[in-house]
Design a protein around this motif. Sequence first.
Motif, short mmCIF file in Angstrom:
data_model
loop_
_atom_site.label_atom_id
_atom_site.label_comp_id
_atom_site.label_asym_id
_atom_site.label_seq_id
_atom_site.Cartn_x
_atom_site.Cartn_y
_atom_site.Cartn_z
N PHE A 1 2.74 -10.55 -7.02
CA PHE A 1 4.03 -11.19 -6.78
C PHE A 1 4.32 -11.41 -5.31
CE2 PHE A 1 4.49 -9.43 -11.02
CZ PHE A 1 5.14 -10.44 -11.71
N ASP A 2 3.79 -10.52 -4.46
CA ASP A 2 4.07 -10.61 -3.04
C ASP A 2 2.85 -10.13 -2.26
OD1 ASP A 2 5.32 -10.91 -0.61
OD2 ASP A 2 6.41 -9.01 -0.71
N PRO A 3 1.84 -10.98 -2.13
CA PRO A 3 0.59 -10.57 -1.46
C PRO A 3 0.85 -10.13 -0.03
CG PRO A 3 0.32 -12.67 -2.59
CD PRO A 3 1.79 -12.37 -2.59
N GLU A 4 0.17 -9.05 0.37
CA GLU A 4 0.29 -8.58 1.74
C GLU A 4 -0.46 -9.51 2.69
OE1 GLU A 4 0.93 -3.81 1.57
OE2 GLU A 4 -1.09 -4.56 1.87
N VAL B 1 -3.38 2.17 -8.22
CA VAL B 1 -4.13 0.91 -8.22
C VAL B 1 -3.38 -0.16 -9.00
CG1 VAL B 1 -6.24 -0.22 -9.01
CG2 VAL B 1 -6.37 2.02 -7.89
N ALA B 2 -2.83 0.22 -10.17
CA ALA B 2 -2.11 -0.74 -11.01
C ALA B 2 -0.87 -1.29 -10.29
CB ALA B 2 -1.71 -0.07 -12.33
N VAL B 3 -0.14 -0.40 -9.63
CA VAL B 3 1.06 -0.84 -8.91
C VAL B 3 0.68 -1.74 -7.74
CG1 VAL B 3 2.94 -0.04 -7.42
CG2 VAL B 3 2.49 1.12 -9.58
N PHE B 4 -0.38 -1.40 -7.03
CA PHE B 4 -0.81 -2.24 -5.90
C PHE B 4 -1.20 -3.64 -6.37
CE2 PHE B 4 -4.11 -3.89 -3.04
CZ PHE B 4 -3.40 -3.90 -1.85
N LEU B 5 -1.95 -3.72 -7.47
CA LEU B 5 -2.35 -5.03 -7.99
C LEU B 5 -1.14 -5.82 -8.47
CD1 LEU B 5 -5.58 -4.00 -9.96
CD2 LEU B 5 -5.44 -5.14 -7.73
N PHE B 6 -0.19 -5.11 -9.11
CA PHE B 6 1.03 -5.76 -9.61
C PHE B 6 1.84 -6.33 -8.45
CE2 PHE B 6 5.63 -5.27 -10.36
CZ PHE B 6 5.78 -6.14 -11.43
N LEU B 7 2.04 -5.51 -7.40
CA LEU B 7 2.83 -5.96 -6.25
C LEU B 7 2.13 -7.09 -5.50
CD1 LEU B 7 4.04 -2.51 -4.85
CD2 LEU B 7 5.39 -4.17 -6.13
N ARG C 1 0.83 -1.21 0.00
CA ARG C 1 0.00 0.00 0.00
C ARG C 1 0.87 1.26 0.00
NH1 ARG C 1 -2.96 -3.70 2.87
NH2 ARG C 1 -5.19 -3.89 2.34
N ILE C 2 1.93 1.24 0.84
CA ILE C 2 2.82 2.40 0.89
C ILE C 2 3.54 2.58 -0.43
CG2 ILE C 2 4.97 3.24 1.92
CD1 ILE C 2 4.00 2.20 4.59
N LYS C 3 3.98 1.48 -1.04
CA LYS C 3 4.66 1.58 -2.34
C LYS C 3 3.72 2.12 -3.40
CE LYS C 3 7.66 -2.36 -1.26
NZ LYS C 3 7.98 -3.76 -1.57
N ALA C 4 2.47 1.62 -3.41
CA ALA C 4 1.50 2.08 -4.39
C ALA C 4 1.18 3.56 -4.18
CB ALA C 4 0.22 1.25 -4.29
N PHE C 5 1.03 3.96 -2.93
CA PHE C 5 0.76 5.37 -2.65
C PHE C 5 1.95 6.24 -3.03
CE2 PHE C 5 0.19 9.10 0.14
CZ PHE C 5 -1.08 9.47 -0.26
N SER C 6 3.18 5.72 -2.86
CA SER C 6 4.38 6.46 -3.23
C SER C 6 4.38 6.73 -4.73
CB SER C 6 5.63 5.67 -2.84
OG SER C 6 5.66 5.40 -1.45
N VAL C 7 4.05 5.70 -5.50
CA VAL C 7 3.99 5.87 -6.97
C VAL C 7 2.88 6.85 -7.33
CG1 VAL C 7 3.47 4.70 -9.13
CG2 VAL C 7 4.99 3.61 -7.46
#
Length: 390
Positions: free
Chosen positions: A385-388, A376-382, A270-276
């Motif tokens: 590969f690595d579900p939270e 949203v796209a980055v969150f789904l992508f991450l 979530r933090i990575k997606a929000f950063s993007v």
Amino acid sequence: MTLPEVQNAISEKKICILIPTYNNEKTLNRVIDGVLGYTPDIIVVNDGSTDSTTQILNSYPEITIISLQENKGKGNGLKTGFRKAKQLGYRYAITIDSDGQHYPDDIPVFVEALMNEKEDVLLIGNRNMSQNGIPKKSSFGNRFSNFWFWFETGIKLEDTQSGYRLYPLLKIPKKYFTPKFEFEIEIIVRSAWRNIPVKNVPVKVLYDPAERVSHFRPFKDFTRISILNTILVSITLIYIIPRNFINNFRKKSFKRFIKEDVLESAGTNRIKAFSVAMGVFIGLSPFWGFQTLLVISLSVLFKLNKVLAFVASNVSLPPFIPFIIAASLFIGAPFVHGDSNILNQELNFDLIKNNLLQYVIGSIILATTMSVLSGVAVFLFLNKFDPEKD
């Protein structure tokens, strides 16, 4: 380490002890005598003292003495001592204050720490600032300095203000811009920017109000330090962080960059997606000239992933700017009265200036839409590969 081992290491590593002094006649003898127990390789810089310092130093013919006619500040004294040390062939300098707060018997701490390092390192004595007798203003000043050093370098230290240090003379910068107490901040920040490891080592400290003479002027020197930190923070945001990112990216393949700096970087998905998302928003918004400053500042403020936010903000690279401007004007057209055939005109600065409101509205809508979609796209992508984990 035993005393002979310490003495051999000082000689082998070409270490000198540098003592800048100004009107510390009460404690100078004790400091020099303590250091002589470990080595005669001592350089004292008498920074224009007006007390009996000169007479005291004349009783030590075995040490190197530099006498300055005028007091120009601790930073100037240290720079003078560094130049002399390098001329004499020394590779390292341990600096110790002459006001008696440092214990010479901590010299082996620095020597042993240096011997255990595989590369040159800048060591700073870590004092116990919570012990009885430490002035509250000193503890506050140290915490203040620690925070800004972390902000400017990414390195967390417990003590950045101690003058008890070991410097790698051949690695630290050669030119400096500050002459007084703020010099000790400038040198560690700029050394860290040169990728010199900066670390703490534990040392003792003595604050004896009956003996100690402090030349720190709270208002003037704190103001100078604040101005220096303002400059260093600006350089960090505008140059150092982007430089480090570009250098890091060049060393890696795209696949390795995605793996290490995206998938394995700090923060939840979530933090990575929000950063993007934030980076894209800043990159597409009409903040030309301030985008890097804004994205890094907001990343630090909201504890986001600075690397991902900075990468995403580069959506506004020069080749894409004409398309961003055209899309912003097109999107903003329905919200203002004006020429609806605007995209048939030449895209230039005058077009934006004459239709500024249309451009601003359109760019905000574009930035908001694209930031949401990219986040949203980055969150789904991450998550693929690595579900939270809940």
